[in-house]
Design a protein around this motif. Structure first.
Motif, PDB file in Angstrom:
ATOM      1  N   ARG A 275       1.960   0.921 -10.150  1.00 53.17           N
ATOM      2  CA  ARG A 275       0.932   0.926  -9.104  1.00 53.17           C
ATOM      3  C   ARG A 275       0.046   2.166  -9.202  1.00 53.17           C
ATOM      4  O   ARG A 275      -1.187   2.072  -9.170  1.00 53.17           O
ATOM      5  N   ARG A 276       0.657   3.300  -9.341  1.00 55.85           N
ATOM      6  CA  ARG A 276      -0.108   4.552  -9.320  1.00 55.85           C
ATOM      7  C   ARG A 276      -0.950   4.717 -10.585  1.00 55.85           C
ATOM      8  O   ARG A 276      -2.100   5.169 -10.528  1.00 55.85           O
ATOM      9  N   ILE A 277      -0.381   4.360 -11.738  1.00 58.91           N
ATOM     10  CA  ILE A 277      -1.125   4.500 -12.990  1.00 58.91           C
ATOM     11  C   ILE A 277      -2.326   3.566 -12.999  1.00 58.91           C
ATOM     12  O   ILE A 277      -3.439   3.961 -13.376  1.00 58.91           O
ATOM     13  N   ILE A 278      -2.117   2.312 -12.580  1.00 57.24           N
ATOM     14  CA  ILE A 278      -3.226   1.365 -12.541  1.00 57.24           C
ATOM     15  C   ILE A 278      -4.292   1.824 -11.560  1.00 57.24           C
ATOM     16  O   ILE A 278      -5.494   1.815 -11.865  1.00 57.24           O
ATOM     17  N   SER A 279      -3.896   2.269 -10.388  1.00 55.76           N
ATOM     18  CA  SER A 279      -4.865   2.729  -9.388  1.00 55.76           C
ATOM     19  C   SER A 279      -5.643   3.935  -9.883  1.00 55.76           C
ATOM     20  O   SER A 279      -6.862   4.029  -9.695  1.00 55.76           O
ATOM     21  N   ARG A 280      -4.947   4.871 -10.520  1.00 56.21           N
ATOM     22  CA  ARG A 280      -5.627   6.066 -11.023  1.00 56.21           C
ATOM     23  C   ARG A 280      -6.624   5.719 -12.119  1.00 56.21           C
ATOM     24  O   ARG A 280      -7.737   6.253 -12.154  1.00 56.21           O
ATOM     25  N   LYS A 281      -6.232   4.804 -13.014  1.00 54.38           N
ATOM     26  CA  LYS A 281      -7.127   4.419 -14.100  1.00 54.38           C
ATOM     27  C   LYS A 281      -8.344   3.680 -13.570  1.00 54.38           C
ATOM     28  O   LYS A 281      -9.475   3.926 -14.019  1.00 54.38           O
ATOM     29  N   VAL A 282      -8.154   2.799 -12.598  1.00 59.17           N
ATOM     30  CA  VAL A 282      -9.290   2.105 -12.000  1.00 59.17           C
ATOM     31  C   VAL A 282     -10.241   3.112 -11.369  1.00 59.17           C
ATOM     32  O   VAL A 282     -11.466   3.033 -11.528  1.00 59.17           O
ATOM     33  N   ALA A 283      -9.700   4.095 -10.660  1.00 56.39           N
ATOM     34  CA  ALA A 283     -10.539   5.113 -10.017  1.00 56.39           C
ATOM     35  C   ALA A 283     -11.323   5.918 -11.045  1.00 56.39           C
ATOM     36  O   ALA A 283     -12.476   6.290 -10.808  1.00 56.39           O
ATOM     37  N   ALA A 284     -10.703   6.189 -12.194  1.00 53.30           N
ATOM     38  CA  ALA A 284     -11.397   6.947 -13.241  1.00 53.30           C
ATOM     39  C   ALA A 284     -12.545   6.139 -13.848  1.00 53.30           C
ATOM     40  O   ALA A 284     -13.561   6.702 -14.269  1.00 53.30           O
ATOM     41  N   LEU A 285     -12.390   4.840 -13.884  1.00 53.73           N
ATOM     42  CA  LEU A 285     -13.411   3.977 -14.469  1.00 53.73           C
ATOM     43  C   LEU A 285     -14.496   3.604 -13.487  1.00 53.73           C
ATOM     44  O   LEU A 285     -15.637   3.318 -13.876  1.00 53.73           O
ATOM     45  N   CYS A 286     -14.156   3.602 -12.196  1.00 45.21           N
ATOM     46  CA  CYS A 286     -15.063   3.028 -11.200  1.00 45.21           C
ATOM     47  C   CYS A 286     -14.833   3.692  -9.854  1.00 45.21           C
ATOM     48  O   CYS A 286     -13.899   3.339  -9.119  1.00 45.21           O
ATOM     49  N   LEU A 287     -15.671   4.658  -9.509  1.00 45.51           N
ATOM     50  CA  LEU A 287     -15.490   5.404  -8.273  1.00 45.51           C
ATOM     51  C   LEU A 287     -15.595   4.524  -7.039  1.00 45.51           C
ATOM     52  O   LEU A 287     -14.959   4.786  -6.014  1.00 45.51           O
ATOM     53  N   GLU A 288     -16.411   3.476  -7.113  1.00 41.53           N
ATOM     54  CA  GLU A 288     -16.609   2.623  -5.947  1.00 41.53           C
ATOM     55  C   GLU A 288     -15.575   1.503  -5.837  1.00 41.53           C
ATOM     56  O   GLU A 288     -15.584   0.748  -4.857  1.00 41.53           O
ATOM     57  N   CYS A 289     -14.691   1.397  -6.818  1.00 45.50           N
ATOM     58  CA  CYS A 289     -13.705   0.313  -6.808  1.00 45.50           C
ATOM     59  C   CYS A 289     -12.474   0.668  -5.979  1.00 45.50           C
ATOM     60  O   CYS A 289     -12.105   1.831  -5.849  1.00 45.50           O
ATOM     61  N   THR A 290     -11.852  -0.355  -5.450  1.00 47.03           N
ATOM     62  CA  THR A 290     -10.637  -0.210  -4.654  1.00 47.03           C
ATOM     63  C   THR A 290      -9.578  -1.166  -5.187  1.00 47.03           C
ATOM     64  O   THR A 290      -9.889  -2.298  -5.573  1.00 47.03           O
ATOM     65  N   VAL A 291      -8.344  -0.704  -5.231  1.00 48.42           N
ATOM     66  CA  VAL A 291      -7.226  -1.555  -5.615  1.00 48.42           C
ATOM     67  C   VAL A 291      -6.542  -2.066  -4.354  1.00 48.42           C
ATOM     68  O   VAL A 291      -6.056  -1.285  -3.539  1.00 48.42           O
ATOM     69  N   ASP A 292      -6.516  -3.388  -4.212  1.00 44.91           N
ATOM     70  CA  ASP A 292      -5.782  -4.016  -3.109  1.00 44.91           C
ATOM     71  C   ASP A 292      -4.387  -4.340  -3.621  1.00 44.91           C
ATOM     72  O   ASP A 292      -4.204  -5.272  -4.414  1.00 44.91           O
ATOM     73  N   TYR A 293      -3.408  -3.612  -3.144  1.00 42.20           N
ATOM     74  CA  TYR A 293      -2.045  -3.702  -3.690  1.00 42.20           C
ATOM     75  C   TYR A 293      -1.085  -4.377  -2.718  1.00 42.20           C
ATOM     76  O   TYR A 293      -1.155  -4.169  -1.505  1.00 42.20           O
ATOM     77  N   ALA A 294      -0.171  -5.155  -3.274  1.00 39.91           N
ATOM     78  CA  ALA A 294       0.932  -5.702  -2.484  1.00 39.91           C
ATOM     79  C   ALA A 294       2.137  -5.897  -3.392  1.00 39.91           C
ATOM     80  O   ALA A 294       1.995  -6.163  -4.587  1.00 39.91           O
ATOM     81  N   ASN A 295       3.318  -5.764  -2.808  1.00 40.61           N
ATOM     82  CA  ASN A 295       4.574  -5.970  -3.533  1.00 40.61           C
ATOM     83  C   ASN A 295       5.306  -7.142  -2.889  1.00 40.61           C
ATOM     84  O   ASN A 295       5.468  -7.192  -1.674  1.00 40.61           O
ATOM     85  N   ALA A 296       5.764  -8.083  -3.722  1.00 43.90           N
ATOM     86  CA  ALA A 296       6.381  -9.303  -3.210  1.00 43.90           C
ATOM     87  C   ALA A 296       7.828  -9.123  -2.784  1.00 43.90           C
ATOM     88  O   ALA A 296       8.403 -10.021  -2.159  1.00 43.90           O
ATOM     89  N   GLU A 297       8.437  -8.001  -3.143  1.00 43.42           N
ATOM     90  CA  GLU A 297       9.843  -7.733  -2.796  1.00 43.42           C
ATOM     91  C   GLU A 297      10.744  -8.906  -3.204  1.00 43.42           C
ATOM     92  O   GLU A 297      11.617  -9.341  -2.463  1.00 43.42           O
ATOM     93  N   SER A 298      10.475  -9.430  -4.411  1.00 40.96           N
ATOM     94  CA  SER A 298      11.269 -10.496  -5.045  1.00 40.96           C
ATOM     95  C   SER A 298      11.112 -11.862  -4.398  1.00 40.96           C
ATOM     96  O   SER A 298      11.858 -12.791  -4.726  1.00 40.96           O
ATOM     97  N   SER A 299      10.144 -12.042  -3.521  1.00 37.12           N
ATOM     98  CA  SER A 299       9.937 -13.312  -2.830  1.00 37.12           C
ATOM     99  C   SER A 299       8.741 -14.058  -3.412  1.00 37.12           C
ATOM    100  O   SER A 299       7.606 -13.557  -3.376  1.00 37.12           O
ATOM    101  N   VAL A 300       8.986 -15.258  -3.941  1.00 40.51           N
ATOM    102  CA  VAL A 300       7.900 -16.081  -4.471  1.00 40.51           C
ATOM    103  C   VAL A 300       6.917 -16.438  -3.359  1.00 40.51           C
ATOM    104  O   VAL A 300       5.698 -16.380  -3.548  1.00 40.51           O
ATOM    105  N   GLU A 301       7.433 -16.803  -2.206  1.00 38.55           N
ATOM    106  CA  GLU A 301       6.565 -17.202  -1.102  1.00 38.55           C
ATOM    107  C   GLU A 301       5.706 -16.038  -0.623  1.00 38.55           C
ATOM    108  O   GLU A 301       4.516 -16.209  -0.315  1.00 38.55           O
TER     109      GLU A 301
END
Length: 361
Positions: A56-82
């Motif tokens: 999560r952190r590496i992807i978010s940091r890399k996106v920020a380095a490439l695109c200052l105006e971009c935002t990462v919308d993150y969620a974790n499924a906690e092993s639940s398909v639903e």
């Protein structure tokens, strides 16, 4: 796991290599109209250390380095398909046009991915290849990892290989990487050992289940009834090693994957023959750059050097990284000298003598 692949609450060598906190990249939860300049990131579980702390952190940091105006919308499924389906559909409804998805269940994701594609949403399969109309795929070459594991078992057996009876603990049946590990391992082992006396995919890569299955097998065949054990990951290897020790079985080669800290300590003390090291950073950063380029309508050809196929699509642009086998002989040069593992955490009193013998300080 990713190979894989890595479903335990343990501190991995990878985690240790990235232990310094990473600065927040904008805000993962800032709102923007209709998902403009947003990239979705959906990860499968939070039991292992890597997803929350590093992917999560590496992807978010890399996106920020490439695109200052971009935002990462993150969620974790906690092993639940639903839960993951709900998270995915919420991103699509919001208007997010690029989603990085590590599926809890690759087959279950097909309907969501196909529906999203029809709405112009581009999905990058991350670490595990989701089914459906996937735009790109980033992972490790899992079949090669399985072959590497099989070759490691043969090397550990040496001259005993041709007469060896092998037990195979494959990955979880619902993990799309598991068949590739299995296929690669069989490619290396078949015809080189006497017999596969046990083989099963262990649901959820469960350490406890692997331990029970190994215990039952040893009870049935005797302490010396298995000459080597293929374990698709380090988590299961931990349970298997415990079962071997309890039965008094000795000199039984045992494989693993993920370079988790307890596995590295078992490699040092000789109760696990090797593990497989897969560095998350290049995988995560490539996924981030793919997402940015797709968001901006740019070519991804220079980032995808090969292709992959799922059940519904062939020729998916892909980047598959190579993994490294870690044995006692190369642990220092592979992980310690590179700073991938902290020696103060690796060299606990139980393996201090082994560390000293290898010049690990």
């Amino acid at each position: 796991m990713n190979a894989t692949i890595r479903r335990r609450v343990v501190v991995s060598a990878l985690a240790l290599s990235l232990a310094a906190p990473l600065a927040a990249c904008g805000s993962d939860h800032q709102e923007a109209p209709e998902g403009k300049d947003h990239i979705g990131l959906l990860l499968p579980e939070n039991k292992s250390t890597r997803y929350e702390n590093f992917d999560r952190r590496i992807i978010s940091r890399k996106v920020a380095a490439l695109c200052l105006e971009c935002t990462v919308d993150y969620a974790n499924a906690e092993s639940s398909v639903e839960a993951q389906r709900t998270q995915f559909e919420a991103l699509v409804k919001k208007g997010v046009k690029v989603i990085v998805l590590d599926p809890v269940d690759a087959r279950a994701a097909k309907d969501w991915v196909d529906s999203a594609a029809r709405q112009g949403v581009q999905v990058i399969a991350y670490d595990r290849l989701a089914e459906g109309d996937v735009k790109a795929y980033v992972s490790y070459d899992n079949e090669k990892i399985g072959r590497l594991q099989g070759e490691g078992i043969l090397a550990a057996l040496g001259s005993r290989a041709a007469t060896a009876d092998i037990a195979m603990f494959n990955g979880s049946p619902d993990d799309p990487n598991a068949p590739s590990f299995k296929k690669g391992a069989h490619a290396a082992l078949d015809g080189k050992v006497r017999k596969i006396v046990y083989e099963k995919g262990i649901p959820e890569w469960s350490e406890a289940t692997a331990k029970k299955e190994m215990t039952d097998l040893l009870n049935a065949r005797g302490a010396q009834g298995v000459d080597a054990v293929y374990s698709a990951n380090d988590g299961m290897a931990g349970g298997i090693a415990d079962a071997l020790k309890s039965a008094g079985a000795k000199n039984v080669p045992l494989s693993g994957q993920d370079a988790e800290l307890p596995a590295l300590q078992r490699v040092l003390n000789g109760t696990q023959s090797f593990t497989i090291y897969k560095e998350v950073r290049p995988e995560a950063e490539t996924a981030a750059e793919l997402a940015f380029r797709l968001l901006r309508g740019q070519s991804i050809a220079s980032l995808t050097s090969t292709t992959a196929d799922n059940a519904s699509r062939t020729g998916i642009p892909a980047k598959l990284f190579k993994a490294v086998m870690v044995t006692k002989a190369n642990l220092k040069g592979t992980l310690v000298d590179s700073g991938a593992v902290r020696t103060d955490l690796l060299c606990t009193p139980s393996v201090a003598a082994e560390c000293a013998s290898l010049g690990i300080k």
